[in-house]
Design a protein around this motif. Structure first.
Motif, PDB file in Angstrom:
ATOM      1  N   ARG A   3      -6.783   1.925   0.170  1.00  0.00           N
ATOM      2  CA  ARG A   3      -7.740   1.988   1.278  1.00  0.00           C
ATOM      3  C   ARG A   3      -9.158   2.093   0.751  1.00  0.00           C
ATOM      4  NH1 ARG A   3      -6.279   5.544   6.421  1.00  0.00           N
ATOM      5  NH2 ARG A   3      -8.259   4.624   7.013  1.00  0.00           N
ATOM      6  N   VAL A  42      -9.099  -2.573   2.810  1.00  0.00           N
ATOM      7  CA  VAL A  42      -8.514  -2.251   1.518  1.00  0.00           C
ATOM      8  C   VAL A  42      -9.225  -2.986   0.397  1.00  0.00           C
ATOM      9  CG1 VAL A  42      -6.211  -1.739   2.429  1.00  0.00           C
ATOM     10  CG2 VAL A  42      -6.780  -4.076   1.772  1.00  0.00           C
ATOM     11  N   ILE A  94       0.858  -1.177   0.000  1.00  0.00           N
ATOM     12  CA  ILE A  94       0.000   0.000   0.000  1.00  0.00           C
ATOM     13  C   ILE A  94       0.900   1.234   0.000  1.00  0.00           C
ATOM     14  CG2 ILE A  94      -0.199   0.095   2.521  1.00  0.00           C
ATOM     15  CD1 ILE A  94      -3.165   0.943   2.106  1.00  0.00           C
TER      16      ILE A  94
END
Length: 162
Positions: A110, A99, A85
């Motif tokens: 997210r 997520v 991420i």
């Protein structure tokens, strides 16, 4: 002499139209760039039907990315030992986030209200920047204030939620 006055007024009108057209194009390009930058992640957060969703527990962060194990929530999603991420103010080491997995890889974004607002932050910045062009270049101060207010509200809401 009357022809000199008429041609002077015609030149003024042409220059004014050229300035308005150029500033309109600049403002439009700024807004298009903001939408383009936002949509690159917003599409995964907003259009979740058929996408894998789950949680990531951030185990460690580098300069640009954070990584951790992925636990599926949606049907058909597979657990992964490591997903990546983007490392930002919205992601902290040791925290767990919901997520959505980007197709064809191990990159996630997210989800939920925080993900939606965070993905549209580039548009908020573009609205703030374009408002200056609209006020100064086009002379539309009310429209500029509305754009600046919308951009500021979007960025503030994202900051508050994240």
């Amino acid at each position: 002499m009357p022809s000199a006055v008429v041609s002077s007024q015609g030149a003024f009108v042409a220059l004014r139209f050229g300035r308005l057209a150029a500033m309109g194009v600049v403002a439009a390009l700024i807004l298009i760039a903001g939408v383009w930058a936002s949509w690159s992640s917003a599409q995964y957060v907003m259009l979740t039907k058929g996408r894998e969703s789950g949680t990531i527990k951030v185990a460690g962060c580098g300069d640009d990315t954070c990584a951790g194990p992925y636990t599926p929530i949606s049907a058909g999603s597979q657990a992964r030992e490591r997903v990546v991420i983007e490392h930002s103010a919205a992601v902290r080491d040791g925290e767990t986030y919901t997520v959505v997995v980007k197709p064809g890889g191990s990159e996630v974004v997210r989800s939920g209200p925080a993900g939606v607002l965070y993905s549209w932050v580039p548009l908020g910045g573009a609205l703030l920047l374009a408002s200056v062009v609209v006020a100064g270049g086009l002379g539309r101060t009310r429209v500029a204030w509305a754009m600046a207010g919308a951009g500021g509200a979007l960025i503030t809401a994202a900051f508050a939620v994240v």
